[in-house]
Write a protein that holds these residues in place. Structure first.
Motif, PDB file in Angstrom:
ATOM      1  N   ALA A 308       1.305   8.346 -13.843  1.00  0.00           N
ATOM      2  CA  ALA A 308       1.717   6.947 -13.706  1.00  0.00           C
ATOM      3  C   ALA A 308       0.637   5.954 -14.096  1.00  0.00           C
ATOM      4  O   ALA A 308       0.924   4.873 -14.593  1.00  0.00           O
ATOM      5  CB  ALA A 308       2.165   6.687 -12.268  1.00  0.00           C
ATOM      6  N   GLY A 309      -0.625   6.275 -13.869  1.00  0.00           N
ATOM      7  CA  GLY A 309      -1.672   5.285 -14.093  1.00  0.00           C
ATOM      8  C   GLY A 309      -1.706   4.294 -12.940  1.00  0.00           C
ATOM      9  O   GLY A 309      -0.803   4.237 -12.103  1.00  0.00           O
ATOM     10  N   GLY A 310      -2.748   3.497 -12.879  1.00  0.00           N
ATOM     11  CA  GLY A 310      -2.823   2.448 -11.868  1.00  0.00           C
ATOM     12  C   GLY A 310      -3.438   2.859 -10.552  1.00  0.00           C
ATOM     13  O   GLY A 310      -3.457   2.059  -9.607  1.00  0.00           O
ATOM     14  N   PHE A 311      -3.986   4.092 -10.448  1.00  0.00           N
ATOM     15  CA  PHE A 311      -4.548   4.517  -9.166  1.00  0.00           C
ATOM     16  C   PHE A 311      -5.717   3.641  -8.747  1.00  0.00           C
ATOM     17  O   PHE A 311      -5.767   3.152  -7.610  1.00  0.00           O
ATOM     18  CB  PHE A 311      -4.994   5.988  -9.238  1.00  0.00           C
ATOM     19  CG  PHE A 311      -5.573   6.501  -7.946  1.00  0.00           C
ATOM     20  CD1 PHE A 311      -4.763   7.095  -6.988  1.00  0.00           C
ATOM     21  CD2 PHE A 311      -6.931   6.376  -7.667  1.00  0.00           C
ATOM     22  CE1 PHE A 311      -5.295   7.553  -5.789  1.00  0.00           C
ATOM     23  CE2 PHE A 311      -7.472   6.833  -6.474  1.00  0.00           C
ATOM     24  CZ  PHE A 311      -6.645   7.423  -5.537  1.00  0.00           C
ATOM     25  N   SER A 312      -6.670   3.452  -9.638  1.00  0.00           N
ATOM     26  CA  SER A 312      -7.864   2.688  -9.259  1.00  0.00           C
ATOM     27  C   SER A 312      -7.516   1.253  -8.886  1.00  0.00           C
ATOM     28  O   SER A 312      -8.102   0.678  -7.959  1.00  0.00           O
ATOM     29  CB  SER A 312      -8.890   2.709 -10.397  1.00  0.00           C
ATOM     30  OG  SER A 312      -8.365   2.118 -11.569  1.00  0.00           O
ATOM     31  N   GLU A 313      -6.540   0.679  -9.589  1.00  0.00           N
ATOM     32  CA  GLU A 313      -6.113  -0.683  -9.256  1.00  0.00           C
ATOM     33  C   GLU A 313      -5.417  -0.731  -7.898  1.00  0.00           C
ATOM     34  O   GLU A 313      -5.597  -1.684  -7.126  1.00  0.00           O
ATOM     35  CB  GLU A 313      -5.180  -1.218 -10.344  1.00  0.00           C
ATOM     36  CG  GLU A 313      -5.836  -1.494 -11.676  1.00  0.00           C
ATOM     37  CD  GLU A 313      -6.080  -0.240 -12.518  1.00  0.00           C
ATOM     38  OE1 GLU A 313      -6.830  -0.328 -13.501  1.00  0.00           O
ATOM     39  OE2 GLU A 313      -5.517   0.836 -12.174  1.00  0.00           O
ATOM     40  N   THR A 314      -4.638   0.307  -7.585  1.00  0.00           N
ATOM     41  CA  THR A 314      -3.876   0.302  -6.329  1.00  0.00           C
ATOM     42  C   THR A 314      -4.782   0.430  -5.126  1.00  0.00           C
ATOM     43  O   THR A 314      -4.588  -0.268  -4.110  1.00  0.00           O
ATOM     44  CB  THR A 314      -2.831   1.426  -6.337  1.00  0.00           C
ATOM     45  OG1 THR A 314      -1.971   1.265  -7.468  1.00  0.00           O
ATOM     46  CG2 THR A 314      -1.990   1.379  -5.071  1.00  0.00           C
ATOM     47  N   VAL A 315      -5.782   1.316  -5.165  1.00  0.00           N
ATOM     48  CA  VAL A 315      -6.662   1.447  -3.999  1.00  0.00           C
ATOM     49  C   VAL A 315      -7.452   0.165  -3.775  1.00  0.00           C
ATOM     50  O   VAL A 315      -7.758  -0.201  -2.629  1.00  0.00           O
ATOM     51  CB  VAL A 315      -7.601   2.669  -4.116  1.00  0.00           C
ATOM     52  CG1 VAL A 315      -6.809   3.963  -4.046  1.00  0.00           C
ATOM     53  CG2 VAL A 315      -8.448   2.620  -5.389  1.00  0.00           C
ATOM     54  N   GLU A 316      -7.743  -0.545  -4.859  1.00  0.00           N
ATOM     55  CA  GLU A 316      -8.398  -1.844  -4.690  1.00  0.00           C
ATOM     56  C   GLU A 316      -7.425  -2.860  -4.117  1.00  0.00           C
ATOM     57  O   GLU A 316      -7.793  -3.673  -3.247  1.00  0.00           O
ATOM     58  CB  GLU A 316      -8.954  -2.338  -6.022  1.00  0.00           C
ATOM     59  CG  GLU A 316      -9.775  -3.609  -5.897  1.00  0.00           C
ATOM     60  CD  GLU A 316     -10.450  -4.019  -7.189  1.00  0.00           C
ATOM     61  OE1 GLU A 316     -11.121  -5.085  -7.190  1.00  0.00           O
ATOM     62  OE2 GLU A 316     -10.324  -3.307  -8.198  1.00  0.00           O
ATOM     63  N   ASN A 317      -6.168  -2.825  -4.567  1.00  0.00           N
ATOM     64  CA  ASN A 317      -5.158  -3.742  -4.032  1.00  0.00           C
ATOM     65  C   ASN A 317      -4.990  -3.583  -2.524  1.00  0.00           C
ATOM     66  O   ASN A 317      -4.833  -4.571  -1.798  1.00  0.00           O
ATOM     67  CB  ASN A 317      -3.817  -3.495  -4.722  1.00  0.00           C
ATOM     68  CG  ASN A 317      -3.770  -4.035  -6.143  1.00  0.00           C
ATOM     69  OD1 ASN A 317      -4.614  -4.830  -6.545  1.00  0.00           O
ATOM     70  ND2 ASN A 317      -2.784  -3.585  -6.903  1.00  0.00           N
ATOM     71  N   VAL A 318      -4.980  -2.338  -2.054  1.00  0.00           N
ATOM     72  CA  VAL A 318      -4.803  -2.093  -0.622  1.00  0.00           C
ATOM     73  C   VAL A 318      -5.898  -2.797   0.179  1.00  0.00           C
ATOM     74  O   VAL A 318      -5.626  -3.466   1.186  1.00  0.00           O
ATOM     75  CB  VAL A 318      -4.788  -0.584  -0.338  1.00  0.00           C
ATOM     76  CG1 VAL A 318      -4.820  -0.321   1.166  1.00  0.00           C
ATOM     77  CG2 VAL A 318      -3.554   0.076  -0.944  1.00  0.00           C
ATOM     78  N   ALA A 319      -7.135  -2.653  -0.257  1.00  0.00           N
ATOM     79  CA  ALA A 319      -8.237  -3.279   0.465  1.00  0.00           C
ATOM     80  C   ALA A 319      -8.217  -4.806   0.318  1.00  0.00           C
ATOM     81  O   ALA A 319      -8.560  -5.537   1.264  1.00  0.00           O
ATOM     82  CB  ALA A 319      -9.569  -2.724  -0.026  1.00  0.00           C
ATOM     83  N   LEU A 320      -7.811  -5.309  -0.841  1.00  0.00           N
ATOM     84  CA  LEU A 320      -7.706  -6.756  -1.023  1.00  0.00           C
ATOM     85  C   LEU A 320      -6.694  -7.361  -0.060  1.00  0.00           C
ATOM     86  O   LEU A 320      -6.939  -8.408   0.562  1.00  0.00           O
ATOM     87  CB  LEU A 320      -7.298  -7.072  -2.471  1.00  0.00           C
ATOM     88  CG  LEU A 320      -8.352  -6.857  -3.562  1.00  0.00           C
ATOM     89  CD1 LEU A 320      -7.712  -6.996  -4.938  1.00  0.00           C
ATOM     90  CD2 LEU A 320      -9.497  -7.845  -3.400  1.00  0.00           C
TER      91      LEU A 320
END
Length: 343
Positions: A308-320
């Motif tokens: 799917a892609g987007g893993f690194s962005e998603t873990v950052e989104n969770v913390a944001l």
């Protein structure tokens, strides 16, 4: 028998007394243990890929770098990883993946005398899957309900009438097969974080276009819904329909997240401090089923370049998203200490 003069007896007694005084001066008094850490918010992650900082981020790294960089680890017997705390009363740890792993770590931490959780709030944080009919890659979801996917009877579809459910709840699990999280707290979480600017990636944008569902094609957003907890990574439209069936059977909202820990961790917290201060926060890194032209097996075990892609962005989104709520609670602690304030 030896007889001493009164003067020698007096000298002997004085020497004996001085020896006792000298010995008493050498006695070491054990220091009092430090007072327990007053935990205001506890952030629970399930795994980290490598180190807590400086490499590819898993579920814990962005939290660690924001709140505990340089903090001394606190080893807790029975917990998978150390606990970290800062001077503001924000603590966190990696608990481990799966219901047993994570809940046993949480229990050990809750019962450890180094911490006072009597007024703590909890953020159960991690990545997850989502059904393409209701979610998208990179989204962040606050749980309204937590439902246990596993507590019941389940059988093979070929052993049932066509189209009928292959799951039946087992009696006796009513008090811990689903939890409604505090609506007032969920409302606060959305109020504080709904407009958080979220990260996205070109790989995720491209991958979403494989799905015809309007929700699946959305850009990342902050939402709410039921989080489905199961030790099994279920895949495919049939298993997804079953998850939705269970959610509605239990009176919960539509399920929007598939994960492995939240209901079990919440049960542990409930038995010690109640659930009014529990939040479940998940970011979607995959769909729980393939697109119409993809078999379930191919979706479960994708070829290189087909993820799917987007893993690194998603873990950052969770913390944001989550840090907005954590920071607000800590900054306004007098209003939050005794319970969720009115909005």
């Amino acid at each position: 028998m030896t007889h001493f003069s009164p003067r020698r007896r007096l000298a002997f007694a004085a020497g004996l007394l001085s020896g006792i005084v000298a010995l008493s001066g050498c006695t070491t008094v054990a220091p009092s243990p430090p007072p327990p850490i007053q935990v205001k918010v506890f952030v629970a992650a399930m795994f980290e890929i490598g180190q807590n900082t400086g490499d590819r981020a898993g579920e814990f790294q962005h939290w660690y770098e924001r709140y505990w960089k340089g903090a001394a680890p606190i080893t807790v017997p029975g917990a998978l990883q150390p606990v970290y705390c800062n001077a503001d009363g924000v603590c966190g740890a990696v608990l481990g993946m799966g219901k047993v792993n994570s809940s046993s770590s949480m229990q050990a931490i809750l019962l450890n005398s180094r911490f006072d959780f009597s007024q703590a709030y909890y953020v159960i944080s991690g990545v997850a899957g989502t059904p393409p009919q209701r979610g998208t890659i990179g989204e962040v979801s606050w749980g309204t309900w937590l439902v246990d996917y596993d507590l019941g009877h389940r059988w093979a579809p070929e052993e049932n009438k066509a189209g009928e459910p292959t799951f039946m709840p087992r009696k006796g699990y009513e008090d811990y097969r689903r939890f409604q999280l505090n609506p007032a707290l969920v409302g606060w979480a959305m109020k504080l974080s709904a407009d958080t600017p979220l990260k996205d990636s070109q790989a995720a944008r491209t991958y979403r276009l494989r799905y015809p569902d309007e929700a699946a094609r959305r850009a990342p957003f902050v939402g709410t819904g039921t989080h489905m907890t199961g030790d099994t990574f279920f895949h495919g439209p049939g298993m997804s329909r079953q998850a939705q069936y269970i959610a509605k059977l239990y009176g919960a909202d539509d399920y929007v997240i598939t994960e492995m820990e939240a209901a079990a961790i919440t049960l542990v917290i409930k038995r010690t401090h109640g659930t009014d201060r529990v939040m479940s926060l998940r970011g979607a890194v995959n769909f729980d089923q393939g697109h119409p032209g993809e078999s379930t097996l191919a979706h479960l075990d994708p070829a290189p370049g087909e993820t799917a892609g987007g893993f690194s962005e998603t873990v950052e989104n969770v913390a944001l998203v989550g840090s907005r709520v954590v920071d607000h609670i800590v900054l306004n602690w007098p209003q939050w200490r005794d319970g969720v304030p009115a909005r």
